[in-house]
Write an enzyme that holds these catalytic residues in place. Sequence first.
Site, PDB file in Angstrom:
ATOM      1  N   ASN A  13       0.838  -1.207   0.000  1.00  8.69           N
ATOM      2  CA  ASN A  13       0.000   0.000   0.000  1.00  8.69           C
ATOM      3  C   ASN A  13       0.871   1.254   0.000  1.00  8.69           C
ATOM      4  O   ASN A  13       0.573   2.225  -0.706  1.00  8.69           O
ATOM      5  CB  ASN A  13      -0.946   0.006   1.208  1.00  8.69           C
ATOM      6  CG  ASN A  13      -2.193  -0.806   0.953  1.00  8.69           C
ATOM      7  OD1 ASN A  13      -3.078  -0.385   0.220  1.00  8.69           O
ATOM      8  ND2 ASN A  13      -2.244  -1.986   1.517  1.00  8.69           N
ATOM      9  N   HIS A 108      -8.059  -0.585   6.117  1.00  6.13           N
ATOM     10  CA  HIS A 108      -8.392  -1.814   6.842  1.00  6.13           C
ATOM     11  C   HIS A 108      -9.013  -2.789   5.843  1.00  6.13           C
ATOM     12  O   HIS A 108      -9.913  -2.395   5.078  1.00  6.13           O
ATOM     13  CB  HIS A 108      -9.368  -1.502   7.985  1.00  6.13           C
ATOM     14  CG  HIS A 108      -9.729  -2.684   8.799  1.00  6.13           C
ATOM     15  ND1 HIS A 108      -8.852  -3.276   9.684  1.00  6.13           N
ATOM     16  CD2 HIS A 108     -10.867  -3.412   8.846  1.00  6.13           C
ATOM     17  CE1 HIS A 108      -9.457  -4.316  10.251  1.00  6.13           C
ATOM     18  NE2 HIS A 108     -10.662  -4.414   9.768  1.00  6.13           N
ATOM     19  N   ASP A 144      -9.884   1.058  14.419  1.00  4.46           N
ATOM     20  CA  ASP A 144     -10.680   0.837  13.200  1.00  4.46           C
ATOM     21  C   ASP A 144     -12.072   1.451  13.314  1.00  4.46           C
ATOM     22  O   ASP A 144     -13.063   0.842  12.915  1.00  4.46           O
ATOM     23  CB  ASP A 144     -10.793  -0.676  12.917  1.00  4.46           C
ATOM     24  CG  ASP A 144      -9.425  -1.315  12.694  1.00  4.46           C
ATOM     25  OD1 ASP A 144      -9.259  -2.491  13.029  1.00  4.46           O
ATOM     26  OD2 ASP A 144      -8.525  -0.613  12.201  1.00  4.46           O
ATOM     27  N   THR A 171      -6.101  -6.214  -4.112  1.00  5.81           N
ATOM     28  CA  THR A 171      -6.108  -5.559  -5.435  1.00  5.81           C
ATOM     29  C   THR A 171      -6.980  -4.295  -5.409  1.00  5.81           C
ATOM     30  O   THR A 171      -6.790  -3.388  -6.201  1.00  5.81           O
ATOM     31  CB  THR A 171      -6.650  -6.504  -6.528  1.00  5.81           C
ATOM     32  OG1 THR A 171      -8.036  -6.777  -6.281  1.00  5.81           O
ATOM     33  CG2 THR A 171      -5.878  -7.806  -6.580  1.00  5.81           C
TER      34      THR A 171
END
Length: 201
Positions: A13, A108, A144, A171
């Site tokens: 990422n 997340h 989160d 992806t």
Amino acid sequence: KKIVLFASGRGSNAEAIHDAVVEGMINGEIMALVCDIPGAGCIDLAKSWDIPVIVVDRKQFDSKDAFEQFILDAIAPYEADLLCLAGFMRLLSGKFISHYEHKIINIHPALLPSFRGLHAQRQAVEAGVKIAGCTVHFVVADMDAGPIILQSAVPVYESDTEDTLAARILTKEHPTYVRAVELFCEDKLTIEGNLVKGTED
Ligand code: GRF
């Protein structure tokens, strides 16, 4: 906008964000990468980008506060506008977050508020959900739980394992995170309570 990346693992990422900055899609500059795991793959990745790498091994510190203060002092000179947690596996305290109010975002691998915490993909497979995905959100002290910026969905198949699902979600993580950082760097995002506005084209 000045960006500091935080990662603990392979850093795909972080790499997606870096590449989007290089390609000019993100109107930003990556100032440094913070990593809490010596030897993690993201460290070599960041070194290949010629950006400063700050490795902070939690075991070297007597307390979480000392660990966090070291990070705050190390990144202060960059005067970051945005901290991007990209697979950073530590919970930041409310005290740390207060230094960068509404300037820390995280990705997340689940459709929050479902499946918070670790092994989110495994939680999804075990719950038998038919749709899973990822969430980019502002970071608050609760894990989160911050205002949601963008989400992307993927189908879950009967044959899925947590690994096959994680690969499918990943992806979608990259373009979703890049789009969220783009919007942040263009000052398009506003927060109203727990809601983020400005994410629609
Ligand atoms: C990603 O699945 C992210 O959602 C989760 O940890 C993983 C990090 O992967 N927080 P990478 O290090 O960005 O490749």
